[in-house]
Motif scaffolding. Structure first.
Motif, PDB file in Angstrom:
ATOM      1  N   ASP A  60       0.808  -1.218   0.000  1.00 13.00           N
ATOM      2  CA  ASP A  60       0.000   0.000   0.000  1.00 13.00           C
ATOM      3  C   ASP A  60       0.845   1.273   0.000  1.00 13.00           C
ATOM      4  N   ASN A  61       2.181   1.128   0.070  1.00 17.65           N
ATOM      5  CA  ASN A  61       3.057   2.291   0.168  1.00 17.65           C
ATOM      6  C   ASN A  61       4.220   2.194  -0.827  1.00 17.65           C
ATOM      7  N   ASP A  62       3.849   2.001  -2.087  1.00 20.06           N
ATOM      8  CA  ASP A  62       4.835   1.987  -3.182  1.00 20.06           C
ATOM      9  C   ASP A  62       5.946   0.967  -2.963  1.00 20.06           C
ATOM     10  N   GLU A  63       5.599  -0.171  -2.368  1.00 21.71           N
ATOM     11  CA  GLU A  63       6.532  -1.271  -2.128  1.00 21.71           C
ATOM     12  C   GLU A  63       7.721  -0.856  -1.255  1.00 21.71           C
ATOM     13  N   MET A  64       7.464   0.076  -0.347  1.00 22.92           N
ATOM     14  CA  MET A  64       8.487   0.507   0.607  1.00 22.92           C
ATOM     15  C   MET A  64       8.170  -0.074   1.984  1.00 22.92           C
ATOM     16  N   TYR A  65       9.175  -0.614   2.642  1.00 19.63           N
ATOM     17  CA  TYR A  65       8.991  -1.107   4.006  1.00 19.63           C
ATOM     18  C   TYR A  65       8.704   0.060   4.953  1.00 19.63           C
ATOM     19  N   PRO A  66       8.025  -0.206   6.071  1.00 19.81           N
ATOM     20  CA  PRO A  66       7.875   0.850   7.083  1.00 19.81           C
ATOM     21  C   PRO A  66       9.232   1.201   7.674  1.00 19.81           C
ATOM     22  N   MET A  67       9.338   2.356   8.300  1.00 18.28           N
ATOM     23  CA  MET A  67      10.574   2.738   8.967  1.00 18.28           C
ATOM     24  C   MET A  67      10.594   2.166  10.386  1.00 18.28           C
ATOM     25  N   GLY A  68      11.805   1.878  10.851  1.00 17.56           N
ATOM     26  CA  GLY A  68      11.943   1.459  12.238  1.00 17.56           C
ATOM     27  C   GLY A  68      11.584   2.591  13.178  1.00 17.56           C
ATOM     28  N   CYS A  69      11.977   3.800  12.820  1.00 17.77           N
ATOM     29  CA  CYS A  69      11.560   4.987  13.551  1.00 17.77           C
ATOM     30  C   CYS A  69      11.873   6.214  12.709  1.00 17.77           C
ATOM     31  N   ASP A  70      11.184   7.307  13.005  1.00 20.32           N
ATOM     32  CA  ASP A  70      11.400   8.540  12.265  1.00 20.32           C
ATOM     33  C   ASP A  70      12.446   9.392  12.984  1.00 20.32           C
ATOM     34  N   ASN A  71      12.585  10.629  12.566  1.00 18.47           N
ATOM     35  CA  ASN A  71      13.590  11.518  13.162  1.00 18.47           C
ATOM     36  C   ASN A  71      13.380  11.735  14.655  1.00 18.47           C
ATOM     37  N   ALA A  75       6.637   7.185  17.900  1.00 16.72           N
ATOM     38  CA  ALA A  75       5.330   7.343  17.235  1.00 16.72           C
ATOM     39  C   ALA A  75       5.292   6.713  15.843  1.00 16.72           C
ATOM     40  N   LEU A  76       6.123   7.192  14.909  1.00 17.80           N
ATOM     41  CA  LEU A  76       6.043   6.666  13.545  1.00 17.80           C
ATOM     42  C   LEU A  76       7.096   5.578  13.336  1.00 17.80           C
ATOM     43  N   ASN A  77       6.943   4.469  14.045  1.00 13.28           N
ATOM     44  CA  ASN A  77       7.853   3.344  13.866  1.00 13.28           C
ATOM     45  C   ASN A  77       7.045   2.118  13.431  1.00 13.28           C
ATOM     46  N   TRP A  78       7.741   1.045  13.085  1.00 10.23           N
ATOM     47  CA  TRP A  78       7.068  -0.071  12.423  1.00 10.23           C
ATOM     48  C   TRP A  78       5.949  -0.713  13.256  1.00 10.23           C
ATOM     49  N   PRO A  79       6.059  -0.872  14.590  1.00 11.14           N
ATOM     50  CA  PRO A  79       4.932  -1.483  15.309  1.00 11.14           C
ATOM     51  C   PRO A  79       3.674  -0.615  15.279  1.00 11.14           C
ATOM     52  N   THR A  80       3.876   0.715  15.134  1.00 10.29           N
ATOM     53  CA  THR A  80       2.736   1.630  15.121  1.00 10.29           C
ATOM     54  C   THR A  80       2.129   1.749  13.726  1.00 10.29           C
ATOM     55  N   VAL A 132      16.406  -3.953   6.497  1.00  5.70           N
ATOM     56  CA  VAL A 132      15.223  -3.621   5.704  1.00  5.70           C
ATOM     57  C   VAL A 132      14.289  -2.618   6.379  1.00  5.70           C
ATOM     58  N   ILE A 133      14.289  -2.540   7.713  1.00  2.00           N
ATOM     59  CA  ILE A 133      13.394  -1.627   8.427  1.00  2.00           C
ATOM     60  C   ILE A 133      14.244  -0.832   9.401  1.00  2.00           C
ATOM     61  N   GLY A 134      14.786   0.301   8.919  1.00  2.00           N
ATOM     62  CA  GLY A 134      15.726   1.085   9.702  1.00  2.00           C
ATOM     63  C   GLY A 134      15.154   2.399  10.170  1.00  2.00           C
ATOM     64  N   MET A 135      16.033   3.401  10.309  1.00  2.00           N
ATOM     65  CA  MET A 135      15.605   4.671  10.888  1.00  2.00           C
ATOM     66  C   MET A 135      16.003   5.846  10.006  1.00  2.00           C
ATOM     67  N   VAL A 168       9.826  -1.274  23.579  1.00  2.00           N
ATOM     68  CA  VAL A 168       8.483  -0.720  23.672  1.00  2.00           C
ATOM     69  C   VAL A 168       8.012  -0.235  22.306  1.00  2.00           C
ATOM     70  N   MET A 169       6.695  -0.142  22.159  1.00  2.00           N
ATOM     71  CA  MET A 169       6.100   0.120  20.854  1.00  2.00           C
ATOM     72  C   MET A 169       6.424   1.496  20.298  1.00  2.00           C
ATOM     73  N   TRP A 170       6.553   2.506  21.142  1.00  2.00           N
ATOM     74  CA  TRP A 170       6.654   3.874  20.636  1.00  2.00           C
ATOM     75  C   TRP A 170       8.064   4.447  20.688  1.00  2.00           C
ATOM     76  N   TRP A 171       9.066   3.625  20.822  1.00  4.79           N
ATOM     77  CA  TRP A 171      10.435   4.141  20.845  1.00  4.79           C
ATOM     78  C   TRP A 171      11.264   3.310  19.880  1.00  4.79           C
ATOM     79  N   GLY A 172      11.442   3.835  18.671  1.00  9.46           N
ATOM     80  CA  GLY A 172      11.985   3.072  17.564  1.00  9.46           C
ATOM     81  C   GLY A 172      13.266   2.302  17.803  1.00  9.46           C
ATOM     82  N   PRO A 173      14.376   2.957  18.264  1.00  9.76           N
ATOM     83  CA  PRO A 173      15.629   2.210  18.410  1.00  9.76           C
ATOM     84  C   PRO A 173      15.519   1.012  19.343  1.00  9.76           C
ATOM     85  N   ARG A 174      14.604   1.079  20.315  1.00 10.21           N
ATOM     86  CA  ARG A 174      14.455  -0.031  21.253  1.00 10.21           C
ATOM     87  C   ARG A 174      13.854  -1.267  20.578  1.00 10.21           C
TER      88      ARG A 174
END
Length: 258
Positions: A60-71, A75-80, A132-135, A168-174
Motif C-alpha cells: 500500500d506504500n509503493d513497495e516501501m517497508y515501514p521505517m523502524g523509527c522517524d527523526n 510514534a512513527l515506527n514499524w509497530p505503530t 530492511v526496516i531502519g531509521m 516498547v512500541m513507541w520508541w523506535g531504536p528499542r
C-alpha cells in the motif's frame, strides 16, 4: 469375630512416596517442555502474521517497508504504522516473554517482543543500512528499503524476537536490531547474533540481543513473509565485518546480498 484392618506400614508409605516423587521428577519436565512447545508455536504463528502485516503495508506504500523509527524516534515506527494491518497489539508479545517493564519508559507504549532488522554497517566510507526496516537519521545512508532492494527475500530476516524490558512500541531504536555491538542506554540493546563470538553473558554472547527462550531457539520472520524457528547464531555464523566472503554470504541480516 470382628476382622482387623491392617493399615500401611511406614516402609510401604515411604515406598509409595518415593514412587510418586520419581514420577513427578520424570513428568514435570515433560509437561514444561510441552507447555513451552505450545508457546513457541503460538509465537511462530504471531511471527507469520506480523510478516504479512508488514508486506501489506509495503504493497500500500509503493513497495516501501515501514521505517523502524522517524527523526523523533517515536510514534512513527514499524509497530505503530503497521497496526492498521495487525489490528491486535497482543501478537506483538511472545507468550514466553516473561521479562518485566522498564519503569522510566512507561510513556513509550506497551512492551513488545519483536524488533526489526535495521542493521547498519560501515560501507564505502559511510554508515549504510543493510537491513530492511531502519531509521531516518542524517548520518545513515540508504536508510530506506523497498521490496526490490532485498536480494534474497526468503533468506533475509525482516523481524526477530527481542525480549528486553526496554523494548516498547513507541520508541523506535528499542525495537530494532541495528548493530553488531550493544550501544548505550538511549538506544537499548540492538546487537545481531554473531556465531564467531566467544561464549559470554547476555547480550554479548553468540545470540546477541536475540532471546533463546524456545528451547535454545528464537522465531524469525523473513522478507518473503514466512516465519521460522532457528538458533540465533545460525542466522549469522560469522562476524558483521568478517574477512571470509563465505561467512558474509551467510549473514541473513544483510539484505544487500545479491
Amino acid at each position: 469375630m470382628r476382622e482387623k484392618h491392617r493399615g500401611f506400614t511406614l516402609i510401604e508409605l515411604l515406598v509409595v512416596i518415593a514412587i510418586i516423587a520419581i514420577l513427578a521428577a520424570i513428568l514435570f519436565p515433560v509437561f514444561a517442555q510441552a507447555r513451552e512447545k505450545a508457546r513457541a508455536t503460538s509465537c511462530l504463528s504471531n511471527a507469520k502474521q506480523l510478516g504479512l502485516a508488514v508486506l501489506m503495508y509495503a504493497q500500500d506504500n509503493d513497495e516501501m517497508y515501514p521505517m523502524g523509527c522517524d527523526n523523533n524516534w517515536w510514534a512513527l515506527n514499524w509497530p505503530t504504522t503497521t497496526q492498521p494491518y495487525i489490528k491486535n497489539e497482543a501478537i506483538l508479545k511472545c507468550p514466553s516473554d516473561s521479562n518485566g517493564r522498564q519503569a522510566d519508559v512507561d510513556w513509550a507504549g506497551p512492551r513488545i517482543s519483536w524488533a526489526s532488522n535495521g542493521l547498519i554497517k560501515w560501507v564505502n566510507n559511510a554508515n549504510r543500512m543493510i537491513g530492511v526496516i531502519g531509521m531516518v537519521q542524517s548520518w545513515i545512508s540508504d536508510n530506506t528499503a523497498s521490496l526490490a532492494k532485498v536480494g534474497r527475500p526468503a533468506d533475509t530476516i525482516m523481524l526477530a524476537e527481542k525480549h528486553d524490558e526496554d523494548n516498547v512500541m513507541w520508541w523506535g531504536p528499542r525495537s530494532m536490531f541495528y548493530s553488531n555491538s550493544v550501544w548505550n542506554w538511549y538506544w537499548g540493546c540492538g546487537s545481531i547474533p554473531e556465531g564467531k563470538r566467544a561464549p559470554a553473558d547476555y547480550p554479548n554472547d553468540k545470540a546477541g540481543c536475540v532471546p533463546t527462550k524456545h528451547s535454545g531457539m528464537a522465531n524469525f520472520t523473513f522478507c518473503d513473509g514466512h516465519a521460522k524457528a532457528m538458533k540465533p547464531e545460525a542466522t549469522n555464523p560469522g562476524w558483521l565485518y568478517d574477512g571470509d566472503p563465505a561467512m558474509l554470504d551467510l549473514n541473513m541480516w544483510d539484505a544487500t546480498r545479491p
